[in-house]
Design a protein around this motif. Structure first.
Motif, short mmCIF file in Angstrom:
data_model
loop_
_atom_site.label_atom_id
_atom_site.label_comp_id
_atom_site.label_asym_id
_atom_site.label_seq_id
_atom_site.Cartn_x
_atom_site.Cartn_y
_atom_site.Cartn_z
N LEU A 78 0.82 -1.21 0.00
CA LEU A 78 0.00 0.00 0.00
C LEU A 78 0.86 1.27 0.00
O LEU A 78 0.52 2.26 -0.66
CB LEU A 78 -0.96 0.00 1.20
CG LEU A 78 -2.08 -1.04 1.11
CD1 LEU A 78 -2.79 -1.15 2.44
CD2 LEU A 78 -3.05 -0.70 -0.01
N GLU A 79 1.97 1.23 0.73
CA GLU A 79 2.89 2.38 0.72
C GLU A 79 3.44 2.61 -0.69
O GLU A 79 3.57 3.75 -1.13
CB GLU A 79 4.03 2.17 1.71
CG GLU A 79 3.63 2.28 3.17
CD GLU A 79 3.28 3.69 3.61
OE1 GLU A 79 3.65 4.66 2.92
OE2 GLU A 79 2.63 3.82 4.67
N GLU A 80 3.76 1.54 -1.38
CA GLU A 80 4.26 1.66 -2.75
C GLU A 80 3.16 2.21 -3.66
O GLU A 80 3.42 3.08 -4.51
CB GLU A 80 4.75 0.31 -3.27
CG GLU A 80 5.41 0.37 -4.62
CD GLU A 80 6.63 1.28 -4.69
OE1 GLU A 80 6.82 1.93 -5.74
OE2 GLU A 80 7.39 1.36 -3.71
N ASP A 81 1.92 1.73 -3.48
CA ASP A 81 0.79 2.25 -4.25
C ASP A 81 0.60 3.74 -3.98
O ASP A 81 0.35 4.52 -4.90
CB ASP A 81 -0.49 1.50 -3.91
CG ASP A 81 -0.50 0.06 -4.41
OD1 ASP A 81 0.38 -0.31 -5.22
OD2 ASP A 81 -1.39 -0.70 -3.97
N GLN A 133 3.12 5.78 -5.81
CA GLN A 133 2.79 5.88 -7.24
C GLN A 133 1.66 6.88 -7.47
O GLN A 133 1.72 7.68 -8.39
CB GLN A 133 2.42 4.52 -7.81
CG GLN A 133 2.14 4.55 -9.30
CD GLN A 133 3.32 5.04 -10.11
OE1 GLN A 133 4.42 4.56 -9.97
NE2 GLN A 133 3.08 6.01 -10.97
N VAL A 134 0.63 6.83 -6.62
CA VAL A 134 -0.49 7.76 -6.76
C VAL A 134 -0.01 9.20 -6.56
O VAL A 134 -0.39 10.11 -7.30
CB VAL A 134 -1.64 7.41 -5.79
CG1 VAL A 134 -2.68 8.51 -5.74
CG2 VAL A 134 -2.29 6.10 -6.20
N SER A 135 0.86 9.42 -5.58
CA SER A 135 1.42 10.75 -5.34
C SER A 135 2.18 11.26 -6.56
O SER A 135 2.06 12.43 -6.94
CB SER A 135 2.34 10.75 -4.12
OG SER A 135 1.61 10.53 -2.95
N GLU A 136 2.94 10.38 -7.17
CA GLU A 136 3.67 10.75 -8.39
C GLU A 136 2.71 11.08 -9.53
O GLU A 136 2.93 12.03 -10.28
CB GLU A 136 4.63 9.64 -8.79
CG GLU A 136 5.81 9.49 -7.84
CD GLU A 136 6.67 8.27 -8.13
OE1 GLU A 136 6.44 7.59 -9.15
OE2 GLU A 136 7.57 7.99 -7.32
N ASP A 137 1.63 10.30 -9.64
CA ASP A 137 0.63 10.56 -10.68
C ASP A 137 -0.03 11.91 -10.47
O ASP A 137 -0.25 12.67 -11.43
CB ASP A 137 -0.42 9.45 -10.70
CG ASP A 137 0.12 8.12 -11.18
OD1 ASP A 137 1.24 8.09 -11.74
OD2 ASP A 137 -0.57 7.10 -10.97
N ILE A 138 -0.37 12.24 -9.22
CA ILE A 138 -0.99 13.53 -8.90
C ILE A 138 -0.03 14.66 -9.25
O ILE A 138 -0.43 15.67 -9.85
CB ILE A 138 -1.42 13.58 -7.43
CG1 ILE A 138 -2.59 12.62 -7.19
CG2 ILE A 138 -1.80 15.00 -7.01
CD1 ILE A 138 -2.93 12.39 -5.73
N LYS A 139 1.23 14.49 -8.90
CA LYS A 139 2.25 15.50 -9.22
C LYS A 139 2.31 15.71 -10.73
O LYS A 139 2.40 16.86 -11.20
CB LYS A 139 3.60 15.04 -8.68
CG LYS A 139 4.71 16.01 -8.91
CD LYS A 139 6.01 15.47 -8.32
CE LYS A 139 7.19 16.36 -8.66
NZ LYS A 139 8.46 15.82 -8.18
N ASP A 140 2.24 14.64 -11.49
CA ASP A 140 2.28 14.74 -12.96
C ASP A 140 1.07 15.51 -13.49
O ASP A 140 1.20 16.31 -14.43
CB ASP A 140 2.33 13.35 -13.60
CG ASP A 140 3.66 12.64 -13.37
OD1 ASP A 140 4.64 13.30 -12.97
OD2 ASP A 140 3.70 11.40 -13.58
N VAL A 141 -0.10 15.27 -12.90
CA VAL A 141 -1.31 15.97 -13.36
C VAL A 141 -1.20 17.47 -13.07
O VAL A 141 -1.54 18.31 -13.91
CB VAL A 141 -2.58 15.38 -12.71
CG1 VAL A 141 -3.81 16.22 -13.03
CG2 VAL A 141 -2.79 13.94 -13.18
N TYR A 142 -0.69 17.82 -11.89
CA TYR A 142 -0.48 19.24 -11.58
C TYR A 142 0.52 19.86 -12.55
O TYR A 142 0.32 20.99 -13.01
CB TYR A 142 0.00 19.42 -10.14
CG TYR A 142 -1.11 19.36 -9.12
CD1 TYR A 142 -2.14 20.31 -9.10
CD2 TYR A 142 -1.13 18.38 -8.15
CE1 TYR A 142 -3.15 20.27 -8.16
CE2 TYR A 142 -2.15 18.33 -7.20
CZ TYR A 142 -3.15 19.27 -7.20
OH TYR A 142 -4.15 19.23 -6.27
N ALA A 143 1.58 19.15 -12.88
CA ALA A 143 2.57 19.66 -13.83
C ALA A 143 1.94 19.85 -15.21
O ALA A 143 2.22 20.85 -15.90
CB ALA A 143 3.76 18.71 -13.91
#
Length: 81
Positions: free
Chosen positions: A21-24, A27-37
């Motif tokens: 779950l920590e790994e998931d 990954q979700v945090s990275e995806d959110i960062k990408d959407v903001y970018a």
């Protein structure tokens, strides 16, 4: 607790689930960062988008109450509209 006991296996299962779950979550945090970018690259103000996301998470009544109090405080400071 012995290494091969049922309790040890149960504990290990919890730990492994948490690790997955920590790994998931990472990954979700990275995806959110990408959407903001992406939004920033399109010309949107990311600070405002973050604020909107935060506002949408709030309960409507709680949000109205906070907005009213904010308005009162701003008016008291001569900053109201």
């Amino acid at each position: 607790m012995e290494a091969n006991s049922a309790e040890a296996k149960h504990l290990l299962a919890f730990i492994e689930r948490i690790e997955r779950l920590e790994e998931d979550k990472k990954q979700v945090s990275e995806d959110i960062k990408d959407v903001y970018a992406e939004a920033k690259g399109t010309g949107y103000d990311v600070k405002i988008i973050r604020k909107i996301v935060s506002i949408r998470k709030q309960d409507k009544d709680k949000r109205r109450e906070e907005e009213e109090i904010l308005g009162l405080y701003l008016a008291a400071l001569g900053m109201g509209e």
